[in-house]
Design a protein around this motif. Structure first.
Motif, PDB file in Angstrom:
ATOM      1  N   GLY A 183       0.700  86.363  42.602  1.00 16.80           N
ATOM      2  CA  GLY A 183       0.014  86.187  43.881  1.00 16.80           C
ATOM      3  C   GLY A 183       0.228  87.353  44.822  1.00 16.80           C
ATOM      4  O   GLY A 183      -0.729  87.854  45.443  1.00 16.80           O
ATOM      5  N   ASN A 184       1.464  87.819  44.942  1.00 18.57           N
ATOM      6  CA  ASN A 184       1.749  88.959  45.814  1.00 18.57           C
ATOM      7  C   ASN A 184       1.091  90.231  45.295  1.00 18.57           C
ATOM      8  O   ASN A 184       0.604  91.058  46.077  1.00 18.57           O
ATOM      9  N   ALA A 185       1.079  90.398  43.969  1.00 16.45           N
ATOM     10  CA  ALA A 185       0.407  91.565  43.391  1.00 16.45           C
ATOM     11  C   ALA A 185      -1.082  91.538  43.702  1.00 16.45           C
ATOM     12  O   ALA A 185      -1.664  92.547  44.131  1.00 16.45           O
ATOM     13  N   MET A 186      -1.709  90.396  43.507  1.00 15.71           N
ATOM     14  CA  MET A 186      -3.150  90.282  43.775  1.00 15.71           C
ATOM     15  C   MET A 186      -3.462  90.521  45.252  1.00 15.71           C
ATOM     16  O   MET A 186      -4.476  91.150  45.583  1.00 15.71           O
ATOM     17  N   LEU A 187      -2.604  90.039  46.129  1.00 13.74           N
ATOM     18  CA  LEU A 187      -2.829  90.225  47.567  1.00 13.74           C
ATOM     19  C   LEU A 187      -2.996  91.705  47.896  1.00 13.74           C
ATOM     20  O   LEU A 187      -3.939  92.094  48.592  1.00 13.74           O
ATOM     21  N   HIS A 188      -2.113  92.527  47.390  1.00 13.75           N
ATOM     22  CA  HIS A 188      -2.140  93.945  47.764  1.00 13.75           C
ATOM     23  C   HIS A 188      -3.063  94.772  46.873  1.00 13.75           C
ATOM     24  O   HIS A 188      -3.666  95.748  47.347  1.00 13.75           O
ATOM     25  N   LEU A 189      -3.214  94.392  45.601  1.00 14.03           N
ATOM     26  CA  LEU A 189      -4.098  95.147  44.712  1.00 14.03           C
ATOM     27  C   LEU A 189      -5.573  94.909  45.025  1.00 14.03           C
ATOM     28  O   LEU A 189      -6.390  95.830  44.943  1.00 14.03           O
ATOM     29  N   LEU A 190      -5.929  93.676  45.381  1.00 11.48           N
ATOM     30  CA  LEU A 190      -7.341  93.329  45.543  1.00 11.48           C
ATOM     31  C   LEU A 190      -7.864  93.533  46.960  1.00 11.48           C
ATOM     32  O   LEU A 190      -9.075  93.663  47.146  1.00 11.48           O
ATOM     33  N   THR A 191      -6.966  93.576  47.956  1.00 13.10           N
ATOM     34  CA  THR A 191      -7.421  93.777  49.330  1.00 13.10           C
ATOM     35  C   THR A 191      -7.321  95.233  49.764  1.00 13.10           C
ATOM     36  O   THR A 191      -7.922  95.620  50.764  1.00 13.10           O
ATOM     37  N   ALA A 192      -6.552  96.042  49.026  1.00 11.78           N
ATOM     38  CA  ALA A 192      -6.317  97.442  49.408  1.00 11.78           C
ATOM     39  C   ALA A 192      -5.734  97.545  50.816  1.00 11.78           C
ATOM     40  O   ALA A 192      -5.967  98.524  51.523  1.00 11.78           O
ATOM     41  N   ASP A 193      -4.967  96.533  51.211  1.00 16.99           N
ATOM     42  CA  ASP A 193      -4.413  96.529  52.563  1.00 16.99           C
ATOM     43  C   ASP A 193      -3.245  97.496  52.683  1.00 16.99           C
ATOM     44  O   ASP A 193      -2.743  98.015  51.692  1.00 16.99           O
ATOM     45  N   GLU A 194      -2.849  97.757  53.906  1.00 15.89           N
ATOM     46  CA  GLU A 194      -1.688  98.592  54.176  1.00 15.89           C
ATOM     47  C   GLU A 194      -0.532  97.691  54.584  1.00 15.89           C
ATOM     48  O   GLU A 194      -0.694  96.781  55.387  1.00 15.89           O
ATOM     49  N   PHE A 195       0.643  97.932  53.992  1.00  9.04           N
ATOM     50  CA  PHE A 195       1.813  97.131  54.343  1.00  9.04           C
ATOM     51  C   PHE A 195       3.017  98.037  54.579  1.00  9.04           C
ATOM     52  O   PHE A 195       3.034  99.193  54.152  1.00  9.04           O
ATOM     53  N   GLY A 196       3.999  97.498  55.274  1.00  9.23           N
ATOM     54  CA  GLY A 196       5.121  98.299  55.714  1.00  9.23           C
ATOM     55  C   GLY A 196       6.338  98.218  54.816  1.00  9.23           C
ATOM     56  O   GLY A 196       6.352  97.535  53.788  1.00  9.23           O
ATOM     57  N   ALA A 197       7.394  98.916  55.236  1.00  6.71           N
ATOM     58  CA  ALA A 197       8.602  99.016  54.434  1.00  6.71           C
ATOM     59  C   ALA A 197       9.306  97.676  54.286  1.00  6.71           C
ATOM     60  O   ALA A 197       9.879  97.387  53.229  1.00  6.71           O
ATOM     61  N   ALA A 198       9.277  96.836  55.333  1.00  3.98           N
ATOM     62  CA  ALA A 198       9.929  95.530  55.236  1.00  3.98           C
ATOM     63  C   ALA A 198       9.260  94.666  54.167  1.00  3.98           C
ATOM     64  O   ALA A 198       9.929  93.951  53.410  1.00  3.98           O
ATOM     65  N   GLU A 199       7.921  94.724  54.078  1.00  2.97           N
ATOM     66  CA  GLU A 199       7.207  93.987  53.044  1.00  2.97           C
ATOM     67  C   GLU A 199       7.515  94.554  51.660  1.00  2.97           C
ATOM     68  O   GLU A 199       7.709  93.802  50.690  1.00  2.97           O
ATOM     69  N   ALA A 200       7.610  95.871  51.543  1.00  3.17           N
ATOM     70  CA  ALA A 200       7.946  96.488  50.259  1.00  3.17           C
ATOM     71  C   ALA A 200       9.340  96.074  49.800  1.00  3.17           C
ATOM     72  O   ALA A 200       9.578  95.850  48.613  1.00  3.17           O
ATOM     73  N   LEU A 201      10.265  95.945  50.758  1.00  2.00           N
ATOM     74  CA  LEU A 201      11.616  95.481  50.428  1.00  2.00           C
ATOM     75  C   LEU A 201      11.593  94.021  49.993  1.00  2.00           C
ATOM     76  O   LEU A 201      12.222  93.635  49.004  1.00  2.00           O
TER      77      LEU A 201
END
Length: 274
Positions: free
Chosen positions: A170-188
């Motif tokens: 689910g988390n992979a699809m969120l970022h792969l399919l929306t092409a959104d920008e997210f921050g360092a806290a989310e990456a952690l």
């Protein structure tokens, strides 16, 4: 330990990869800051050469991938790379260590550890290179985006594999399919990075971790890394199947004998990789 940031060479217009050896650590620097370190074909080839050098030089034990300028990378220089995509070609020559490290036929896989320091913008191929490494240190204001779908292409540097592996489908699809920008806290939170530090400390912290790894027994470090990857890629039973023979080989090494001596003599071990 010398944690001073490396001094870059003046890069050509198409960018380059700078290398520097510090002790047993190979520093690998992405050098095209005028274009936010956008990737070109020569840069990919030089990166593969650096990764291959790391694996082939017995004096080198760990790599540190970093970038010059304010940003790790804005991603691919699409006008330069698109013709290769259209022809189905790779920018990395066959027979070399492929930096994304997902086992493409015709390429070698890296055996030695790679630590990555990211800061500023870290888009597309930047995320895939860090996920293909082992340990990632990120600046607190680092920005990430896997935006290939926004350009009409697919992420083929490992993101479709490793984002789900690290963070769940689910988390992979969120970022792969929306092409959104997210921050360092989310990456952690998603286990894409392991440590957050102020931007000014990214390189020093990545090098500190690499130096700590380099101080351990090199054969044991490589065997441990490869066993972890075997467990992830082929399952626990395959990794367990290597335990006895790998431990037997390591236990008969000069480094294992040195490990025992240093324990008895209450001193730091001096490993040679033999």
């Amino acid at each position: 330990m010398n944690t001073t940031d490396p001094t870059p060479n003046t890069p050509p217009a198409e960018g380059c990869i700078d290398t520097e050896v510090r002790g047993h650590v190979l520093l690998i620097g992405i050098n095209r800051p005028a274009k936010r370190n956008g990737w070109t074909v020569p840069m990919f080839r030089q990166l593969a050469e650096a990764y291959t050098r790391l694996d082939d030089d017995p004096d080198l034990r760990v790599g540190v991938l970093h970038a010059f300028g304010d940003h790790f990378t804005a991603g691919l220089d699409l006008p330069a790379i698109a013709p290769y995509m259209q022809r189905g070609e790779k920018a990395v020559p066959f027979g070399m260590v492929e930096p994304h490290d997902f086992g493409l036929p015709g390429y070698r896989r890296r055996t030695k550890p790679m630590v990555v320091g990211v800061k500023g913008i870290c888009f597309t191929v930047g995320i895939e290179l860090m996920l293909g490494a082992d340990i990632v240190v990120a600046g607190e204001d680092c920005r990430f985006s896997q935006l290939e779908v926004q350009r009409g292409i697919m992420a083929t540097g490992g993101a479709t594999l490793r984002m789900a592996e690290r963070a769940g489908v689910g988390n992979a699809m969120l970022h792969l399919l929306t092409a959104d920008e997210f921050g360092a806290a989310e990456a952690l939170r998603l286990n894409f990075v392991q440590k957050l530090v102020p931007n000014a400390e990214v390189f020093a912290e990545a090098l500190r971790i690499a130096e700590r790894i380099a101080a351990q027994a090199p054969m044991a470090v490589v065997a441990t890394r490869l066993n972890v990857l075997k467990a992830v890629e082929h399952g626990p039973a395959a990794a367990v199947g290597d335990f006895i023979e790998t431990q037997k080989r390591l236990a008969n090494s000069e480094d294992a004998a040195e490990g025992v001596r240093s324990f008895v003599e209450k001193r730091p071990a001096r490993f040679t990789g033999r």
